[in-house]
Design a protein around this motif. Structure first.
Motif, PDB file in Angstrom:
ATOM      1  N   GLY A 166     -55.979 -32.002 -37.146  1.00  0.00           N
ATOM      2  CA  GLY A 166     -56.382 -30.611 -36.958  1.00  0.00           C
ATOM      3  C   GLY A 166     -57.777 -30.561 -36.386  1.00  0.00           C
ATOM      4  N   SER A 167     -58.170 -29.379 -35.995  1.00  0.00           N
ATOM      5  CA  SER A 167     -59.560 -29.238 -35.595  1.00  0.00           C
ATOM      6  C   SER A 167     -59.983 -27.807 -35.869  1.00  0.00           C
ATOM      7  N   GLY A 168     -61.255 -27.646 -36.099  1.00  0.00           N
ATOM      8  CA  GLY A 168     -61.755 -26.321 -36.443  1.00  0.00           C
ATOM      9  C   GLY A 168     -63.094 -26.100 -35.800  1.00  0.00           C
ATOM     10  N   GLY A 169     -63.737 -25.042 -36.198  1.00  0.00           N
ATOM     11  CA  GLY A 169     -65.004 -24.684 -35.602  1.00  0.00           C
ATOM     12  C   GLY A 169     -66.080 -25.714 -35.881  1.00  0.00           C
ATOM     13  N   GLU A 170     -65.947 -26.412 -37.012  1.00  0.00           N
ATOM     14  CA  GLU A 170     -67.029 -27.301 -37.405  1.00  0.00           C
ATOM     15  C   GLU A 170     -66.771 -28.756 -37.079  1.00  0.00           C
ATOM     16  N   GLY A 171     -65.534 -29.082 -36.770  1.00  0.00           N
ATOM     17  CA  GLY A 171     -65.266 -30.476 -36.474  1.00  0.00           C
ATOM     18  C   GLY A 171     -63.785 -30.776 -36.446  1.00  0.00           C
ATOM     19  N   ASP A 172     -63.460 -32.075 -36.509  1.00  0.00           N
ATOM     20  CA  ASP A 172     -62.074 -32.501 -36.434  1.00  0.00           C
ATOM     21  C   ASP A 172     -61.618 -33.064 -37.763  1.00  0.00           C
ATOM     22  N   ILE A 173     -60.316 -32.952 -37.987  1.00  0.00           N
ATOM     23  CA  ILE A 173     -59.727 -33.420 -39.238  1.00  0.00           C
ATOM     24  C   ILE A 173     -58.835 -34.621 -38.922  1.00  0.00           C
ATOM     25  N   TYR A 174     -59.041 -35.721 -39.626  1.00  0.00           N
ATOM     26  CA  TYR A 174     -58.262 -36.937 -39.380  1.00  0.00           C
ATOM     27  C   TYR A 174     -57.571 -37.420 -40.650  1.00  0.00           C
ATOM     28  N   GLN A 222     -55.903 -40.559 -47.154  1.00  0.00           N
ATOM     29  CA  GLN A 222     -56.651 -39.346 -47.417  1.00  0.00           C
ATOM     30  C   GLN A 222     -57.024 -38.676 -46.103  1.00  0.00           C
ATOM     31  N   ILE A 223     -57.664 -37.526 -46.223  1.00  0.00           N
ATOM     32  CA  ILE A 223     -58.032 -36.766 -45.030  1.00  0.00           C
ATOM     33  C   ILE A 223     -59.550 -36.776 -44.912  1.00  0.00           C
ATOM     34  N   CYS A 224     -60.008 -36.807 -43.680  1.00  0.00           N
ATOM     35  CA  CYS A 224     -61.436 -36.886 -43.452  1.00  0.00           C
ATOM     36  C   CYS A 224     -61.836 -35.822 -42.449  1.00  0.00           C
ATOM     37  N   LYS A 225     -62.898 -35.127 -42.773  1.00  0.00           N
ATOM     38  CA  LYS A 225     -63.427 -34.166 -41.808  1.00  0.00           C
ATOM     39  C   LYS A 225     -64.654 -34.783 -41.167  1.00  0.00           C
ATOM     40  N   ILE A 226     -64.644 -34.870 -39.844  1.00  0.00           N
ATOM     41  CA  ILE A 226     -65.794 -35.377 -39.101  1.00  0.00           C
ATOM     42  C   ILE A 226     -66.428 -34.186 -38.394  1.00  0.00           C
ATOM     43  N   ILE A 269     -64.568 -37.034 -47.225  1.00  0.00           N
ATOM     44  CA  ILE A 269     -63.176 -37.382 -47.513  1.00  0.00           C
ATOM     45  C   ILE A 269     -62.618 -36.351 -48.485  1.00  0.00           C
ATOM     46  N   MET A 270     -61.348 -35.995 -48.285  1.00  0.00           N
ATOM     47  CA  MET A 270     -60.711 -35.056 -49.222  1.00  0.00           C
ATOM     48  C   MET A 270     -59.241 -35.423 -49.363  1.00  0.00           C
ATOM     49  N   PRO A 271     -58.580 -34.868 -50.383  1.00  0.00           N
ATOM     50  CA  PRO A 271     -57.153 -35.163 -50.504  1.00  0.00           C
ATOM     51  C   PRO A 271     -56.364 -34.498 -49.383  1.00  0.00           C
ATOM     52  N   LYS A 272     -55.182 -35.002 -49.178  1.00  0.00           N
ATOM     53  CA  LYS A 272     -54.348 -34.494 -48.097  1.00  0.00           C
ATOM     54  C   LYS A 272     -53.636 -33.201 -48.513  1.00  0.00           C
ATOM     55  N   ALA A 273     -53.608 -32.270 -47.609  1.00  0.00           N
ATOM     56  CA  ALA A 273     -52.851 -31.042 -47.834  1.00  0.00           C
ATOM     57  C   ALA A 273     -51.564 -31.114 -47.034  1.00  0.00           C
ATOM     58  N   VAL A 274     -50.522 -30.483 -47.538  1.00  0.00           N
ATOM     59  CA  VAL A 274     -49.246 -30.495 -46.834  1.00  0.00           C
ATOM     60  C   VAL A 274     -48.824 -29.061 -46.549  1.00  0.00           C
ATOM     61  N   PRO A 277     -56.382 -16.843 -43.951  1.00  0.00           N
ATOM     62  CA  PRO A 277     -55.027 -17.403 -43.890  1.00  0.00           C
ATOM     63  C   PRO A 277     -54.900 -18.674 -43.065  1.00  0.00           C
ATOM     64  N   LEU A 278     -55.967 -19.099 -42.409  1.00  0.00           N
ATOM     65  CA  LEU A 278     -55.869 -20.379 -41.705  1.00  0.00           C
ATOM     66  C   LEU A 278     -56.275 -21.526 -42.626  1.00  0.00           C
ATOM     67  N   ASN A 279     -56.910 -21.201 -43.730  1.00  0.00           N
ATOM     68  CA  ASN A 279     -57.391 -22.248 -44.631  1.00  0.00           C
ATOM     69  C   ASN A 279     -56.554 -22.397 -45.890  1.00  0.00           C
ATOM     70  N   ILE A 280     -55.396 -21.753 -45.901  1.00  0.00           N
ATOM     71  CA  ILE A 280     -54.477 -21.940 -47.025  1.00  0.00           C
ATOM     72  C   ILE A 280     -53.185 -22.497 -46.447  1.00  0.00           C
ATOM     73  N   LEU A 294     -55.696 -25.329 -50.693  1.00  0.00           N
ATOM     74  CA  LEU A 294     -56.879 -24.713 -50.115  1.00  0.00           C
ATOM     75  C   LEU A 294     -57.663 -25.800 -49.384  1.00  0.00           C
ATOM     76  N   VAL A 295     -57.905 -25.592 -48.097  1.00  0.00           N
ATOM     77  CA  VAL A 295     -58.707 -26.548 -47.337  1.00  0.00           C
ATOM     78  C   VAL A 295     -60.021 -25.898 -46.912  1.00  0.00           C
ATOM     79  N   ASP A 296     -60.813 -26.648 -46.188  1.00  0.00           N
ATOM     80  CA  ASP A 296     -62.125 -26.157 -45.744  1.00  0.00           C
ATOM     81  C   ASP A 296     -63.011 -25.817 -46.941  1.00  0.00           C
ATOM     82  N   THR A 297     -62.899 -26.628 -47.994  1.00  0.00           N
ATOM     83  CA  THR A 297     -63.652 -26.325 -49.222  1.00  0.00           C
ATOM     84  C   THR A 297     -65.156 -26.477 -49.001  1.00  0.00           C
TER      85      THR A 297
HETATM   86  N1  LIG Z   1     -57.024 -31.707 -46.373  1.00  0.00           N
HETATM   87  C1  LIG Z   1     -56.314 -31.383 -45.291  1.00  0.00           C
HETATM   88  N2  LIG Z   1     -55.047 -31.836 -45.158  1.00  0.00           N
HETATM   89  C2  LIG Z   1     -54.302 -31.501 -44.076  1.00  0.00           C
HETATM   90  N3  LIG Z   1     -54.733 -30.719 -43.088  1.00  0.00           N
HETATM   91  C3  LIG Z   1     -55.982 -30.226 -43.140  1.00  0.00           C
HETATM   92  C4  LIG Z   1     -56.838 -30.536 -44.241  1.00  0.00           C
HETATM   93  N4  LIG Z   1     -58.020 -29.932 -44.032  1.00  0.00           N
HETATM   94  C5  LIG Z   1     -57.903 -29.266 -42.870  1.00  0.00           C
HETATM   95  N5  LIG Z   1     -56.682 -29.434 -42.320  1.00  0.00           N
HETATM   96  C6  LIG Z   1     -56.198 -28.845 -41.049  1.00  0.00           C
HETATM   97  O1  LIG Z   1     -57.245 -28.740 -40.118  1.00  0.00           O
HETATM   98  C7  LIG Z   1     -57.511 -27.383 -39.766  1.00  0.00           C
HETATM   99  C8  LIG Z   1     -59.006 -27.135 -39.609  1.00  0.00           C
HETATM  100  O2  LIG Z   1     -59.673 -27.390 -40.814  1.00  0.00           O
HETATM  101  P1  LIG Z   1     -60.929 -26.552 -41.300  1.00  0.00           P
HETATM  102  O3  LIG Z   1     -61.436 -27.192 -42.530  1.00  0.00           O
HETATM  103  O4  LIG Z   1     -60.567 -25.123 -41.379  1.00  0.00           O
HETATM  104  O5  LIG Z   1     -61.948 -26.786 -40.099  1.00  0.00           O
HETATM  105  P2  LIG Z   1     -63.246 -25.927 -39.717  1.00  0.00           P
HETATM  106  O6  LIG Z   1     -63.955 -25.603 -40.986  1.00  0.00           O
HETATM  107  O7  LIG Z   1     -63.996 -26.845 -38.830  1.00  0.00           O
HETATM  108  O8  LIG Z   1     -62.752 -24.712 -39.008  1.00  0.00           O
HETATM  109  C9  LIG Z   1     -56.891 -26.572 -40.895  1.00  0.00           C
HETATM  110  O9  LIG Z   1     -56.468 -25.307 -40.484  1.00  0.00           O
HETATM  111  C10 LIG Z   1     -55.716 -27.435 -41.316  1.00  0.00           C
HETATM  112  O10 LIG Z   1     -54.594 -27.175 -40.527  1.00  0.00           O
END
Ligand SMILES: Nc1ncnc2c1ncn2[C@@H]1O[C@H](COP(=O)(O)OP(=O)(O)O)[C@@H](O)[C@H]1O
Lengths: 235, 624
Positions: free
Chosen positions: B232-240, B246-250, B295-300, B352-355, B365-368
């Motif tokens: 995934g990717s968002g305003g602040e970075g990429d999600i791997y 596990q999941i990592c936000k860079i 690093i964070m747990p994986k969301a599905v 609704p993009l972060n749930i 809940l992501v983007d914690t």
């Molecule tokens: N822990 C996670 N597990 C799976 N997908 C995630 C996880 N965290 C984020 N994502 C995916 O990445 C997208 C962007 O993450 P987010 O944290 O909202 O980025 P930003 O804060 O940079 O906008 C989310 O909408 C989601 O689809």
């Protein structure tokens, strides 16, 4: 009074209208209306018009592929060539639209075309507000490869007023060296016209679709940073 | 690190704290002795170390005594095995002093290695390497045993000390905070509530490279990891996805700030181990040991926006869903929110993009890292979820209150129950921001109605909601008496109950207004060519008949409205031709004051005594 309605118009039009309205009801997503006002005068004949067609195709496909943008963006196309502008595609959900195929011929009635585009946007906004659908302020993409053959004063004033009031975002694009950027600028007080690099319509429309996707994921009223305009504009 | 090579080249010194470090036992009992024997080398031990261990053997703290006993046991084995040489005397002041003296004196003669867990001392010893006055071709190596029991070099990167400092500070705070005893919350660790935004920490931290797909990152808890898939990717970075699942936000370079780092350090100090909350687990560093993410747990599942909030996507993703599934989904999300609220965590940018939704019971809940934590604000937000009193304010500049949060919670529940519809979307309203500010909630409650509820399925859904639920929305949106999360849970449990008992419709998108069974009757539609029988509220029928109005079914009403609207938008019939109607729109000045939609059938729901002016208006229009 009731009879008056029954004789109102050919039935299939109402059906089409009804369908489009049903779609407005059912889909709660806030809409981004985008009107493409495109020069299809004789000078666009040949490669330019075929590249333009490719670009539009790419644009619509890219938007359909994004879950959010597909339910948010709404596209209309006005072409201008011949004597009169023509509505090639009217607003409705993208899922229901056929991709238009544009042909080139005739003159450059830009003023009338912009007026038509603005009217269509206004009506669409009215549709949104009467059905209770939220919307983003509309976009108008204006493309030309020449100079207008009609009077643009009124249309330019109207689009400038809207743009200054932040009720419209205008993207003025010149195609080729004969495009009159100064005239384009009259429609767009906030964004300066950009000359397309060669016939790189595809790069422009790719950028536009990315911008639409970015906006569709933002919230109304928020100012969105559009992706960098790389690869399609001349400096 | 290859201990054999180090032993061959360097004289090894080991500090007391390393001897007593439980994770070092494996190294001290196995790897090091093996290397010493094979190189016929010894460890150098200041006599003061033995004194210190002896002192710790008498400590009042059981754990310290235990560690000292283990250290003493190992040192004795080293002595017996002749792989240890003592030096100095008990008269030396401190081990630190002894070490520094020895290193200063011998650093021009030997390569020296010092293993310690003490950052400050390590730094001091390392600084000897840079002493300009003494020129030496010998090197001092400063090492530590990390949490995985591995020998590793100290890293004196600026950020590193920054982080250590932060972790200390925040742990300190949490220990000081006395949580009042309450049996049910005995174990709950509450975060402090911030009073005002901490300022002056927005500056970016130096970062030389941002790790990309397939590259390695390093973490303290999980060791080195590889970024194996971008998810995934968002305003602040990429999600791997990382190599350990596990999941990592860079972050992007611009998002790597002191504020971000400080906030994450606090979050790590208050670990939250709750399924569905993707709380930070560890910091992430690039190959130069600079902070770049977490690093964070994986969301599905798919984000709420992409799975529930658009009808065709909802029907595609969850074809079997009924109303009760929506209620259950809202409850599942509320349960997570309540868990956070109990701990003084305000989400801030509830959106609704972060749930992510796996199903109606499993949500994430992501983007914690954007949550509001203590004095670190949530710097983002969206209009629909923003309370009227903070509309238009810069989110990073203030701390949100629970009241602000409850507005967002109400919006979220509304948009789940009326899938995707924003509560303030309405006919002929202003911009969403204006509507929210003015408290123009368009849906009716009892006698109260604006007649502006949006067309389509929305007012039907609304009319089928239990009164308690409607009232809760009404209070939250119109009267600014917002319910808290716990209260919302009660309201929705009640809704769930009424559906399960069959008191209310379980239909996802009901086709008409709710008419209570005892008030239901039928009528024949009087539109020409219709004549269908339809259900109608008994009071409404009575009223229509009394006023001498035509009885018209919902479908025909719709059609009439449609025709009127079309006429209004596209002018009179003469101006429209069948084929190119779309091509010849004229702007024939729509009169903005003439509202084609003055009729709102939902007004009929509970309001029968006084015909509203809208209704009157509507009826008048059809008196030919
Ligand atoms: N822990 C996670 N597990 C799976 N997908 C995630 C996880 N965290 C984020 N994502 C995916 O990445 C997208 C962007 O993450 P987010 O944290 O909202 O980025 P930003 O804060 O940079 O906008 C989310 O909408 C989601 O689809």
């Amino acid at each position: 009074m009731m009879d008056h309605f029954n004789a109102f118009r050919p039935k299939h039009d109402l059906e089409e209208f009804s369908l489009s309205r049903q779609e407005l009801f059912d889909n709660p997503t806030a809409r981004v209306p985008i009107c493409l006002v495109l020069d299809c005068s004789g000078s666009m004949w040949g490669e330019p018009i075929s590249e333009l067609n490719k670009g539009i195709q790419l644009f619509m496909k890219a938007i359909r592929q994004d879950d959010i943008a597909a339910h948010s963006a709404e596209i209309a196309v006005v072409s201008f060539g011949d004597e009169e502008p023509k509505c090639e595609l009217n607003f409705t959900s993208i899922g229901n639209q056929a991709i238009p195929f544009l042909t080139a011929s005739g003159r450059t009635p830009m003023g009338a075309a912009v007026k038509m585009g603005l009217d269509m946007l206004e009506k669409r906004k009215k549709m949104y507000s009467t059905t209770g659908v939220d919307y983003y302020q509309p976009w108008l993409v204006l493309m030309t490869d020449g100079a207008p053959t009609d009077d643009i004063t009124l249309a330019a004033e109207r689009s400038s007023e809207l743009a200054n009031a932040k009720k419209l975002t205008v993207f003025p694009i010149g195609v080729g060296s004969a495009a009159d950027l100064q005239t384009l600028a009259k429609f767009s007080p906030r964004r300066t016209p950009v000359r397309l690099k060669g016939l790189n319509f595809s790069a422009f429309f790719e950028w536009l679709s990315k911008s639409v996707i970015a906006v569709s994921q933002s919230t109304i009223g928020e100012s969105v940073k559009l992706p960098e305009a790389k690869g399609w504009g001349e400096l | 690190m290859n201990i054999q090579k180090i032993v061959a080249k360097y004289k090894i010194f080991i500090d007391t704290c390393t001897w007593m470090f439980p994770q070092a036992v494996h190294f001290l009992e196995n790897e090091l002795p093996r290397a010493l024997y094979s190189q016929r080398e010894t460890v150098k031990l200041p006599v003061r170390v033995i004194d210190e261990v002896n002192k710790h053997l008498k400590s009042e703290i059981k754990e310290t005594r235990y560690k000292a006993r283990k250290a003493a046991e190992m040192i004795k084995l080293y002595i017996r095995g002749k792989i240890l040489e003592g030096f100095g005397s008990s008269a030396d002041n401190f081990v630190d002093q002894t070490i520094l003296t020895v290193f200063t004196n011998y650093r021009t003669k030997y390569h020296l290695a010092f293993i310690t867990q003490d950052r400050k001392l390590a730094q001091d010893v390392d600084n000897l390497n840079r002493q300009k006055s003494v020129r030496s071709n010998k090197h001092i190596l400063v090492l530590t045993i990390n949490q995985f029991g591995q020998l590793s070099p100290w890293n004196f990167n600026l950020q590193e000390s920054n982080i250590q400092e932060l972790m200390k500070k925040s742990s300190h705070k949490s220990e000081n905070k006395k949580i009042p005893f309450s049996p049910s919350r005995e174990k709950m660790k509450k975060l402090p509530l911030g009073k005002k935004v901490k300022v002056g920490i927005d500056h970016p931290l130096p970062v030389l490279e941002i790790p990309q797909l397939n590259q390695l990152i390093s973490t303290r808890r999980f060791g080195p990891l590889r970024l194996i898939e971008k998810v995934g990717s968002g305003g602040e970075g990429d999600i791997y996805l990382t190599s350990n699942g596990q999941i990592c936000k860079i972050y992007k370079k611009t998002s790597i700030t002191q504020a971000k780092l400080e906030k994450l350090c606090i979050m790590l100090k208050y670990p939250i181990d709750k399924s569905g909350i993707c709380w930070p687990q560890d910091l992430v560093f690039n190959s130069r040991q600079q902070f770049v993410g977490y690093i964070m747990p994986k969301a599905v599942g798919k984000p709420l926006q992409r799975s529930i909030f658009v009808k065709p996507l909802l029907q595609k993703n969850f074809p079997y869903w009924k109303r009760s599934h929506l209620v259950q989904l809202a409850l599942a999300i509320l349960e997570k929110i309540q868990y956070l609220h109990e701990r003084n965590i305000i989400i801030g940018d509830l959106n609704p993009l972060n749930i992510l939704i796996k199903n109606e019971r499993e949500v994430f809940l992501v983007d914690t890292d954007s949550f509001q934590i203590a004095e670190y604000p949530c710097p983002v937000g969206t209009v629909n979820y923003t309370a009227p009193e903070i509309q238009g304010k810069k989110f990073g500049g203030f701390l949100r209150s629970f009241q602000h949060e409850y507005f967002a919670v109400a919006t979220l529940i509304f948009m789940i129950l009326l899938p995707g519809k924003a509560p303030f979307a309405q006919q002929d309203g202003g911009s969403p921001q204006e509507n929210i500010k003015n408290g123009n909630f368009p849906y009716p409650l009892g006698q109260n109605t604006t007649g502006k509820a949006p067309d389509g399925p929305w007012r039907f859904i609304w009319s089928h909601l239990p009164f308690k639920t409607k009232e809760a929305f009404y209070r939250s949106f119109k009267e600014q008496e917002r319910l808290n999360t716990m209260e919302w849970i009660q309201v929705l449990k009640h809704y769930e109950y009424t559906i399960s008992k069959g008191y209310l419709s379980d239909e996802l998108f009901p086709q008409g207004h709710k008419i209570p069974a005892e008030k239901r009757t039928t009528a024949i539609c009087q539109e020409p060519y219709c004549g269908k029988e339809f259900d109608i509220h008994i009071d409404r029928k009575k009223q229509m008949v009394e006023n001498g109005n035509k009885l018209i079914c919902y479908k025909c009403q719709e059609k009439i409205q449609e025709e009127k609207l079309m006429k209004n938008l596209y002018g009179t019939e003469n101006e429209i031709t069948s084929k190119d109607q779309m091509g010849s729109f004229r702007s024939n000045g729509i009169d903005p004051h003439q509202d084609p939609f003055l009729f709102d059938p939902s007004q009929m729901a509970g309001n029968t005594n006084q015909p509203s002016s809208f209704l009157q208006n509507f009826l008048n229009r059809f008196k030919s």
